[in-house]
Design a protein around this motif. Structure first.
Motif, PDB file in Angstrom:
ATOM      1  N   PHE A   4       0.769  -1.309   0.006  1.00 26.72           N
ATOM      2  CA  PHE A   4      -0.075   0.100  -0.065  1.00 26.72           C
ATOM      3  C   PHE A   4       0.891   1.362  -0.253  1.00 26.72           C
ATOM      4  O   PHE A   4       1.897   1.381   0.845  1.00 26.72           O
ATOM      5  CB  PHE A   4      -0.784  -0.034   1.387  1.00 26.72           C
ATOM      6  CG  PHE A   4      -1.956   1.198   1.312  1.00 26.72           C
ATOM      7  CD1 PHE A   4      -2.967   1.190   0.235  1.00 26.72           C
ATOM      8  CD2 PHE A   4      -1.858   2.152   2.342  1.00 26.72           C
ATOM      9  CE1 PHE A   4      -3.904   2.179   0.340  1.00 26.72           C
ATOM     10  CE2 PHE A   4      -2.655   3.275   2.388  1.00 26.72           C
ATOM     11  CZ  PHE A   4      -3.824   3.330   1.247  1.00 26.72           C
ATOM     12  N   GLU A   5       0.739   2.115  -0.735  1.00 25.57           N
ATOM     13  CA  GLU A   5       1.541   3.348  -0.964  1.00 25.57           C
ATOM     14  C   GLU A   5       0.663   4.521  -1.167  1.00 25.57           C
ATOM     15  O   GLU A   5      -0.487   4.632  -2.029  1.00 25.57           O
ATOM     16  CB  GLU A   5       2.280   3.145  -2.135  1.00 25.57           C
ATOM     17  CG  GLU A   5       3.359   4.607  -2.649  1.00 25.57           C
ATOM     18  CD  GLU A   5       4.079   4.304  -3.838  1.00 25.57           C
ATOM     19  OE1 GLU A   5       5.035   5.040  -3.857  1.00 25.57           O
ATOM     20  OE2 GLU A   5       3.885   3.144  -4.646  1.00 25.57           O
ATOM     21  N   ILE A   6       0.789   5.427  -0.558  1.00 22.88           N
ATOM     22  CA  ILE A   6       0.051   6.868  -0.844  1.00 22.88           C
ATOM     23  C   ILE A   6       0.920   7.993  -1.511  1.00 22.88           C
ATOM     24  O   ILE A   6       2.158   8.176  -1.345  1.00 22.88           O
ATOM     25  CB  ILE A   6      -0.157   7.357   0.612  1.00 22.88           C
ATOM     26  CG1 ILE A   6      -1.052   6.430   1.562  1.00 22.88           C
ATOM     27  CG2 ILE A   6      -0.970   8.843   0.542  1.00 22.88           C
ATOM     28  CD1 ILE A   6      -1.260   6.921   2.841  1.00 22.88           C
ATOM     29  N   ARG A   7       0.390   8.441  -2.712  1.00 21.91           N
ATOM     30  CA  ARG A   7       1.099   9.278  -3.609  1.00 21.91           C
ATOM     31  C   ARG A   7       0.024  10.867  -3.729  1.00 21.91           C
ATOM     32  O   ARG A   7      -1.008  10.512  -3.600  1.00 21.91           O
ATOM     33  CB  ARG A   7       1.108   8.703  -4.966  1.00 21.91           C
ATOM     34  CG  ARG A   7       1.658   7.144  -5.123  1.00 21.91           C
ATOM     35  CD  ARG A   7       1.686   6.565  -6.370  1.00 21.91           C
ATOM     36  NE  ARG A   7       1.973   5.350  -6.401  1.00 21.91           N
ATOM     37  CZ  ARG A   7       1.796   4.509  -7.425  1.00 21.91           C
ATOM     38  NH1 ARG A   7       0.983   4.910  -8.481  1.00 21.91           N
ATOM     39  NH2 ARG A   7       2.255   3.038  -7.525  1.00 21.91           N
ATOM     40  N   ASP A  50      -1.181  -2.409  -4.485  1.00 19.92           N
ATOM     41  CA  ASP A  50      -0.451  -3.163  -5.511  1.00 19.92           C
ATOM     42  C   ASP A  50      -0.669  -2.246  -6.890  1.00 19.92           C
ATOM     43  O   ASP A  50      -0.887  -2.935  -7.913  1.00 19.92           O
ATOM     44  CB  ASP A  50      -1.197  -4.624  -5.643  1.00 19.92           C
ATOM     45  CG  ASP A  50      -0.522  -5.557  -4.394  1.00 19.92           C
ATOM     46  OD1 ASP A  50       0.333  -5.223  -4.047  1.00 19.92           O
ATOM     47  OD2 ASP A  50      -1.371  -6.253  -4.482  1.00 19.92           O
ATOM     48  N   GLY A  51      -0.354  -1.069  -6.580  1.00 13.14           N
ATOM     49  CA  GLY A  51      -0.477  -0.366  -7.959  1.00 13.14           C
ATOM     50  C   GLY A  51      -1.901   0.187  -8.467  1.00 13.14           C
ATOM     51  O   GLY A  51      -1.883   1.191  -9.219  1.00 13.14           O
ATOM     52  N   GLU A  52      -2.894  -0.264  -7.815  1.00 14.75           N
ATOM     53  CA  GLU A  52      -4.314   0.149  -8.177  1.00 14.75           C
ATOM     54  C   GLU A  52      -4.842   1.223  -7.176  1.00 14.75           C
ATOM     55  O   GLU A  52      -4.539   0.910  -5.844  1.00 14.75           O
ATOM     56  CB  GLU A  52      -5.198  -0.908  -8.257  1.00 14.75           C
ATOM     57  CG  GLU A  52      -4.843  -2.131  -9.663  1.00 14.75           C
ATOM     58  CD  GLU A  52      -4.925  -1.288 -10.717  1.00 14.75           C
ATOM     59  OE1 GLU A  52      -6.063  -0.510 -10.987  1.00 14.75           O
ATOM     60  OE2 GLU A  52      -4.362  -1.579 -11.604  1.00 14.75           O
ATOM     61  N   PRO A  53      -5.505   2.349  -7.602  1.00 12.52           N
ATOM     62  CA  PRO A  53      -5.966   3.125  -6.579  1.00 12.52           C
ATOM     63  C   PRO A  53      -7.156   2.586  -5.943  1.00 12.52           C
ATOM     64  O   PRO A  53      -8.138   1.919  -6.598  1.00 12.52           O
ATOM     65  CB  PRO A  53      -6.362   4.461  -7.696  1.00 12.52           C
ATOM     66  CG  PRO A  53      -6.620   3.702  -8.749  1.00 12.52           C
ATOM     67  CD  PRO A  53      -5.750   2.793  -9.136  1.00 12.52           C
ATOM     68  N   VAL A  54      -7.335   2.790  -4.438  1.00 10.83           N
ATOM     69  CA  VAL A  54      -8.108   2.314  -3.788  1.00 10.83           C
ATOM     70  C   VAL A  54      -8.756   3.120  -2.785  1.00 10.83           C
ATOM     71  O   VAL A  54      -9.913   2.987  -1.999  1.00 10.83           O
ATOM     72  CB  VAL A  54      -8.005   0.935  -2.896  1.00 10.83           C
ATOM     73  CG1 VAL A  54      -7.539  -0.283  -4.117  1.00 10.83           C
ATOM     74  CG2 VAL A  54      -6.709   1.047  -2.252  1.00 10.83           C
ATOM     75  N   GLY A  55      -8.231   4.323  -2.795  1.00 10.08           N
ATOM     76  CA  GLY A  55      -8.650   5.257  -1.721  1.00 10.08           C
ATOM     77  C   GLY A  55      -8.195   6.690  -1.875  1.00 10.08           C
ATOM     78  O   GLY A  55      -7.153   6.900  -2.560  1.00 10.08           O
ATOM     79  N   CYS A  56      -8.516   7.565  -1.069  1.00 10.48           N
ATOM     80  CA  CYS A  56      -8.174   8.995  -1.329  1.00 10.48           C
ATOM     81  C   CYS A  56      -8.670   9.893  -0.268  1.00 10.48           C
ATOM     82  O   CYS A  56      -9.186   9.591   0.725  1.00 10.48           O
ATOM     83  CB  CYS A  56      -8.542   9.726  -2.634  1.00 10.48           C
ATOM     84  SG  CYS A  56     -10.518   9.652  -2.536  1.00 10.48           S
ATOM     85  N   ILE A  57      -7.795  11.048  -0.408  1.00 10.51           N
ATOM     86  CA  ILE A  57      -8.297  11.994   0.725  1.00 10.51           C
ATOM     87  C   ILE A  57      -7.530  13.493   0.133  1.00 10.51           C
ATOM     88  O   ILE A  57      -6.679  13.266  -0.412  1.00 10.51           O
ATOM     89  CB  ILE A  57      -7.643  11.787   2.105  1.00 10.51           C
ATOM     90  CG1 ILE A  57      -8.502  12.687   3.235  1.00 10.51           C
ATOM     91  CG2 ILE A  57      -6.214  11.975   2.267  1.00 10.51           C
ATOM     92  CD1 ILE A  57      -8.100  12.439   4.423  1.00 10.51           C
ATOM     93  N   GLN A  81      -9.667  -2.663   6.374  1.00 12.04           N
ATOM     94  CA  GLN A  81      -8.483  -3.531   6.269  1.00 12.04           C
ATOM     95  C   GLN A  81      -7.382  -2.407   6.713  1.00 12.04           C
ATOM     96  O   GLN A  81      -6.232  -2.714   6.517  1.00 12.04           O
ATOM     97  CB  GLN A  81      -8.155  -3.807   4.922  1.00 12.04           C
ATOM     98  CG  GLN A  81      -9.333  -5.106   4.260  1.00 12.04           C
ATOM     99  CD  GLN A  81      -9.019  -5.484   2.967  1.00 12.04           C
ATOM    100  OE1 GLN A  81      -7.835  -5.779   2.804  1.00 12.04           O
ATOM    101  NE2 GLN A  81     -10.134  -5.590   2.291  1.00 12.04           N
ATOM    102  N   GLY A  82      -7.640  -1.027   6.993  1.00  9.39           N
ATOM    103  CA  GLY A  82      -6.903  -0.274   7.640  1.00  9.39           C
ATOM    104  C   GLY A  82      -6.232   0.749   6.626  1.00  9.39           C
ATOM    105  O   GLY A  82      -5.118   1.619   6.986  1.00  9.39           O
ATOM    106  N   TYR A  83      -6.635   0.648   5.384  1.00  3.22           N
ATOM    107  CA  TYR A  83      -6.148   1.681   4.633  1.00  3.22           C
ATOM    108  C   TYR A  83      -6.545   2.954   4.538  1.00  3.22           C
ATOM    109  O   TYR A  83      -5.877   4.077   4.253  1.00  3.22           O
ATOM    110  CB  TYR A  83      -6.185   1.243   3.134  1.00  3.22           C
ATOM    111  CG  TYR A  83      -5.774  -0.208   2.893  1.00  3.22           C
ATOM    112  CD1 TYR A  83      -4.385  -0.433   3.118  1.00  3.22           C
ATOM    113  CD2 TYR A  83      -6.530  -1.197   2.230  1.00  3.22           C
ATOM    114  CE1 TYR A  83      -3.940  -1.843   2.896  1.00  3.22           C
ATOM    115  CE2 TYR A  83      -6.158  -2.567   2.282  1.00  3.22           C
ATOM    116  CZ  TYR A  83      -4.765  -3.017   2.155  1.00  3.22           C
ATOM    117  OH  TYR A  83      -4.205  -3.986   2.172  1.00  3.22           O
TER     118      TYR A  83
END
Length: 283
Positions: A4-7, A50-57, A81-83
């Motif tokens: 999980f990576e935040i960009r 895993d490279g796919e966008p799944v959340g935002c803020i 799941q904590g993301y």
């Protein structure tokens, strides 16, 4: 293990965030991403699994002391799941040492309180089809294209109702194609401002600033006339009782509510003149 990576969001990511908000039923404006992007280019974060966008803020900075949280979304398949909390921490960290505002769903107030937010008021979304008519004469105002006025006048007027100056955002907000911005003048003085923008559902009016209910009614009639017979929606702060009383008179009925909350004292502004907030995502 999944990574999980935040960009920082790209312009295309912000458009995707708008689509996700639409799926949540928030009915953002079709062209909102272009105004949001210039408000704070680094203020939008996307979580990738895993490279796919799944959340935002969004965590947008205004001036030196204010910030606003919005677009807090985790996609349904990965919720719980904590993301989401990782995105929340990244967003709030970006606004550290500032007074921070947000408009969240009312039933999440307790969660926001645990993060230091305090309730200030609720925003009530009113929606419906206003009757055709011209209320400008009753309000004793002249209605003009707001974009015909010197931008400095619009920016100074907006600053009365918002904690910090937001020139780049405001220029895009009133000037994007497909929108209509109307100003109300009385004896040469600026007495009201309204912007309507197309959405997937009812067209949204915001901001709706006015010296009184008659001016607000004149602006709503003028803005609604850009699409006769179509529904419009206004997010009304419930501290403005004149605005709450006006909306049913215009044929608009209350729907869902959001809670405006701040991490400190609510910033000073001319609350009596706010008949509709600009955006639930950016304040």
């Amino acid at each position: 293990m999944a990574e999980f990576e935040i960009r920082n969001a790209s312009a295309l990511d912000i458009a995707l965030m708008r689509d996700w908000a639409d799926e949540e039923g928030w009915n953002p404006g079709d062209s909102d991403p272009w105004a949001f992007t210039v408000a704070d280019p680094h203020g939008f974060l996307v979580g990738h699994l895993d490279g796919e966008p799944v959340g935002c803020i969004s965590a947008v900075r205004y001036g030196s002391g204010f910030g606003f949280i919005g677009f807090y979304i985790t996609r349904p398949p990965v919720r719980g799941q904590g993301y989401g909390i990782q995105l929340w921490r990244a967003g709030t960290a970006r606004l550290a040492e500032r007074v921070v505002g947000l408009d969240g769903v009312v039933d999440q107030q307790d969660n926001y309180r645990r993060s230091g937010f305090r309730h200030a008021w609720n925003n009530v979304r009113f929606e419906g089809v206003p009757p055709q008519g011209d209320a400008a004469t009753r309000a004793r105002v002249e209605l003009v294209d707001a974009r015909s006025l010197p931008f400095g006048r619009l920016a100074a007027y907006d600053r009365r109702f918002f904690p910090e100056a937001r020139h780049a955002f405001l220029a895009a907000w009133v000037g994007l194609p497909g929108r209509t911005a109307v100003a109300a003048l009385r004896d040469g003085a600026l007495r009201g401002l309204g912007v309507i923008r197309p959405c997937s559902g009812a067209s949204r009016i915001g901001p709706l600033y006015a010296a009184d209910a008659d001016v607000a009614a004149a602006l709503v009639h003028a803005l609604a006339a850009t699409a006769p017979g179509a529904a419009v929606a206004v997010d009304v702060p419930d501290h403005n009782t004149a605005a709450l009383d006006l909306m049913p008179q215009l044929g608009l009925a209350p729907g869902f509510e959001t809670a405006r909350m701040y991490t400190g004292p609510a910033p000073e502004s001319d609350r009596s003149g706010i008949f509709g907030v600009t955006s639930l995502e950016l304040g």
